[in-house]
Design a protein around this motif. Structure first.
Motif, PDB file in Angstrom:
ATOM      1  N   THR A 206     -16.207  -0.696  -0.552  1.00  0.00           N
ATOM      2  CA  THR A 206     -16.067  -1.483   0.671  1.00  0.00           C
ATOM      3  C   THR A 206     -14.894  -2.437   0.513  1.00  0.00           C
ATOM      4  O   THR A 206     -14.818  -3.184  -0.462  1.00  0.00           O
ATOM      5  CB  THR A 206     -17.346  -2.296   0.953  1.00  0.00           C
ATOM      6  OG1 THR A 206     -18.472  -1.406   0.992  1.00  0.00           O
ATOM      7  CG2 THR A 206     -17.242  -3.024   2.293  1.00  0.00           C
ATOM      8  N   SER A 207     -13.991  -2.410   1.484  1.00  0.00           N
ATOM      9  CA  SER A 207     -12.817  -3.280   1.454  1.00  0.00           C
ATOM     10  C   SER A 207     -12.583  -3.875   2.829  1.00  0.00           C
ATOM     11  O   SER A 207     -13.092  -3.371   3.838  1.00  0.00           O
ATOM     12  CB  SER A 207     -11.578  -2.499   0.994  1.00  0.00           C
ATOM     13  OG  SER A 207     -11.340  -1.397   1.856  1.00  0.00           O
ATOM     14  N   ALA A 208     -11.816  -4.952   2.871  1.00  0.00           N
ATOM     15  CA  ALA A 208     -11.553  -5.624   4.146  1.00  0.00           C
ATOM     16  C   ALA A 208     -10.641  -4.791   5.039  1.00  0.00           C
ATOM     17  O   ALA A 208     -10.753  -4.815   6.263  1.00  0.00           O
ATOM     18  CB  ALA A 208     -10.930  -6.996   3.892  1.00  0.00           C
ATOM     19  N   VAL A 209      -9.721  -4.077   4.430  1.00  0.00           N
ATOM     20  CA  VAL A 209      -8.786  -3.211   5.170  1.00  0.00           C
ATOM     21  C   VAL A 209      -8.759  -1.851   4.472  1.00  0.00           C
ATOM     22  O   VAL A 209      -9.105  -1.733   3.297  1.00  0.00           O
ATOM     23  CB  VAL A 209      -7.358  -3.814   5.201  1.00  0.00           C
ATOM     24  CG1 VAL A 209      -7.347  -5.129   5.957  1.00  0.00           C
ATOM     25  CG2 VAL A 209      -6.819  -3.993   3.791  1.00  0.00           C
ATOM     26  N   PRO A 210      -8.355  -0.787   5.169  1.00  0.00           N
ATOM     27  CA  PRO A 210      -8.291   0.534   4.537  1.00  0.00           C
ATOM     28  C   PRO A 210      -7.383   0.529   3.316  1.00  0.00           C
ATOM     29  O   PRO A 210      -6.318  -0.094   3.316  1.00  0.00           O
ATOM     30  CB  PRO A 210      -7.726   1.426   5.653  1.00  0.00           C
ATOM     31  CG  PRO A 210      -8.081   0.718   6.920  1.00  0.00           C
ATOM     32  CD  PRO A 210      -7.994  -0.739   6.605  1.00  0.00           C
ATOM     33  N   LEU A 211      -7.813   1.215   2.267  1.00  0.00           N
ATOM     34  CA  LEU A 211      -6.999   1.314   1.060  1.00  0.00           C
ATOM     35  C   LEU A 211      -5.904   2.361   1.246  1.00  0.00           C
ATOM     36  O   LEU A 211      -6.111   3.381   1.910  1.00  0.00           O
ATOM     37  CB  LEU A 211      -7.871   1.706  -0.134  1.00  0.00           C
ATOM     38  CG  LEU A 211      -9.021   0.766  -0.504  1.00  0.00           C
ATOM     39  CD1 LEU A 211      -9.755   1.304  -1.734  1.00  0.00           C
ATOM     40  CD2 LEU A 211      -8.517  -0.641  -0.756  1.00  0.00           C
ATOM     41  N   SER A 212      -4.758   2.103   0.640  1.00  0.00           N
ATOM     42  CA  SER A 212      -3.676   3.081   0.685  1.00  0.00           C
ATOM     43  C   SER A 212      -3.997   4.221  -0.279  1.00  0.00           C
ATOM     44  O   SER A 212      -4.886   4.118  -1.122  1.00  0.00           O
ATOM     45  CB  SER A 212      -2.355   2.425   0.287  1.00  0.00           C
ATOM     46  OG  SER A 212      -2.380   2.074  -1.101  1.00  0.00           O
ATOM     47  N   ASP A 213      -3.264   5.307  -0.159  1.00  0.00           N
ATOM     48  CA  ASP A 213      -3.472   6.439  -1.067  1.00  0.00           C
ATOM     49  C   ASP A 213      -3.245   6.027  -2.524  1.00  0.00           C
ATOM     50  O   ASP A 213      -3.975   6.457  -3.421  1.00  0.00           O
ATOM     51  CB  ASP A 213      -2.532   7.594  -0.700  1.00  0.00           C
ATOM     52  CG  ASP A 213      -2.910   8.262   0.612  1.00  0.00           C
ATOM     53  OD1 ASP A 213      -4.080   8.087   1.039  1.00  0.00           O
ATOM     54  OD2 ASP A 213      -2.058   8.947   1.201  1.00  0.00           O
ATOM     55  N   VAL A 214      -2.238   5.195  -2.730  1.00  0.00           N
ATOM     56  CA  VAL A 214      -1.954   4.729  -4.094  1.00  0.00           C
ATOM     57  C   VAL A 214      -3.112   3.886  -4.620  1.00  0.00           C
ATOM     58  O   VAL A 214      -3.539   4.033  -5.782  1.00  0.00           O
ATOM     59  CB  VAL A 214      -0.650   3.913  -4.125  1.00  0.00           C
ATOM     60  CG1 VAL A 214      -0.459   3.265  -5.497  1.00  0.00           C
ATOM     61  CG2 VAL A 214       0.540   4.809  -3.802  1.00  0.00           C
ATOM     62  N   GLN A 215      -3.637   2.995  -3.780  1.00  0.00           N
ATOM     63  CA  GLN A 215      -4.755   2.155  -4.198  1.00  0.00           C
ATOM     64  C   GLN A 215      -5.994   2.997  -4.512  1.00  0.00           C
ATOM     65  O   GLN A 215      -6.702   2.741  -5.487  1.00  0.00           O
ATOM     66  CB  GLN A 215      -5.078   1.127  -3.108  1.00  0.00           C
ATOM     67  CG  GLN A 215      -4.027   0.038  -2.972  1.00  0.00           C
ATOM     68  CD  GLN A 215      -4.289  -0.858  -1.771  1.00  0.00           C
ATOM     69  OE1 GLN A 215      -4.669  -0.373  -0.695  1.00  0.00           O
ATOM     70  NE2 GLN A 215      -4.090  -2.158  -1.960  1.00  0.00           N
ATOM     71  N   LYS A 216      -6.246   4.015  -3.680  1.00  0.00           N
ATOM     72  CA  LYS A 216      -7.394   4.888  -3.918  1.00  0.00           C
ATOM     73  C   LYS A 216      -7.245   5.636  -5.241  1.00  0.00           C
ATOM     74  O   LYS A 216      -8.208   5.775  -5.998  1.00  0.00           O
ATOM     75  CB  LYS A 216      -7.557   5.866  -2.751  1.00  0.00           C
ATOM     76  CG  LYS A 216      -8.085   5.209  -1.475  1.00  0.00           C
ATOM     77  CD  LYS A 216      -8.338   6.220  -0.378  1.00  0.00           C
ATOM     78  CE  LYS A 216      -7.057   6.703   0.265  1.00  0.00           C
ATOM     79  NZ  LYS A 216      -7.308   7.579   1.444  1.00  0.00           N
ATOM     80  N   GLN A 217      -6.031   6.106  -5.498  1.00  0.00           N
ATOM     81  CA  GLN A 217      -5.786   6.834  -6.741  1.00  0.00           C
ATOM     82  C   GLN A 217      -5.999   5.928  -7.953  1.00  0.00           C
ATOM     83  O   GLN A 217      -6.639   6.313  -8.931  1.00  0.00           O
ATOM     84  CB  GLN A 217      -4.361   7.393  -6.738  1.00  0.00           C
ATOM     85  CG  GLN A 217      -4.006   8.229  -7.971  1.00  0.00           C
ATOM     86  CD  GLN A 217      -4.831   9.482  -8.064  1.00  0.00           C
ATOM     87  OE1 GLN A 217      -4.942  10.225  -7.103  1.00  0.00           O
ATOM     88  NE2 GLN A 217      -5.423   9.728  -9.229  1.00  0.00           N
TER      89      GLN A 217
END
Length: 271
Positions: A206-217
């Motif tokens: 759960t995050s305040a804003v959508p995670l970027s692809d880099v952050q997800k990786q």
């Protein structure tokens, strides 16, 4: 599988995981419904060819599947199958193979939720060893002339009350509907699915804003390093967390949100 079917299967697995991980869908009922659809398409060659016809639009095939299955299976199954046939498949058999795999995986999800996945994996392995060492039993279970009902009854007498119900259902389906596979190959495939499911962890992020692809990786890599196994991320956005990320894996919660830090600071001040 090759080409388009590999991509379609990957997409089908993702859709199934999203359904199994994010909802309270009845996994046992989903398995039963998917097995029924598998049997239907295995039997109705013309229908599965229509549903995999590359000349037809994916949406048209999805709508056809939805109409045919409406009222015949649960809503979750109907929506899942509609999404699966929307993809492009290299052959009609690949579609049926994929649905059969999803049916087996749904059974394993039911076992996992019951805390019995390890038992099921072990029972599948031990049953395979028993079959390989008992030629008479193997002959009875693979006899092409024997009725399906007779084989099912034999398996119920062998496994009923001695193995987990999921193990029993998986083996009965395999034996009564082998679809051209050897018994050994089918048991090996089921054992592999069980092992993959056991080694798979799910993290609700759960995050305040959508995670970027880099952050997800990066997050996926960090969690894999922490737990020593692949971790599937289910992502949720909640502005109330203010910032940072909260990760829940089973009963364990890793909190790194601003809201959590503020709450902790408030507790310290109150103390």
């Amino acid at each position: 599988m090759n080409g388009a079917s590999r991509e379609a299967l990957a997409s089908a697995r993702e859709s199934f995981d999203a359904l199994a991980d994010n909802t309270a869908a009845d996994a046992e009922k989903l398995a039963q419904d998917l097995a029924a659809v598998t049997a239907l398409l295995d039997r109705e060659v013309s229908l599965r060819r229509v549903l995999t016809d590359p000349a037809q639009a994916g949406e048209a095939k999805a709508q056809l599947a939805a109409r045919l299955l409406s009222g015949q299976v649960g809503e979750e199954c109907a929506e899942l199958v509609a999404g699966v046939v929307r993809s492009r498949w290299s052959s009609s058999r690949d579609l049926v193979d994929a649905l059969e795999e999803l049916a087996a995986t749904a059974e394993l999800v039911a076992a996992q939720r019951a805390g019995a996945l390890d038992d099921v994996e072990d029972e599948l392995f031990r049953f395979g060893r028993i079959v390989s060492s008992d030629s008479a039993l193997r002959a009875a279970l693979t006899d092409k002339v024997a009725a399906r009902a007779a084989k099912a009854q034999l398996l119920h007498s062998l496994l009923g009350g001695k193995a987990h119900p999921v193990t029993e259902r998986l083996v009965v389906r395999l034996v009564t509907a082998p679809r051209g596979r050897s018994l050994e190959a089918g048991l090996t495939a089921l054992s592999k699915l069980a092992a993959e499911r056991r080694d798979r962890m799910v993290a609700v992020v759960t995050s305040a804003v959508p995670l970027s692809d880099v952050q997800k990786q990066r997050l996926g890599d960090a969690l894999a390093g922490l737990y020593g196994r692949r971790v599937h991320l289910n992502l949720d956005v909640d502005p109330e967390v203010l910032g940072g990320v909260q990760v829940r894996i089973g009963d364990e919660v890793i909190n790194g949100t601003i809201a959590d830090r503020l709450a902790e600071a408030g507790r310290r001040m109150a103390g």
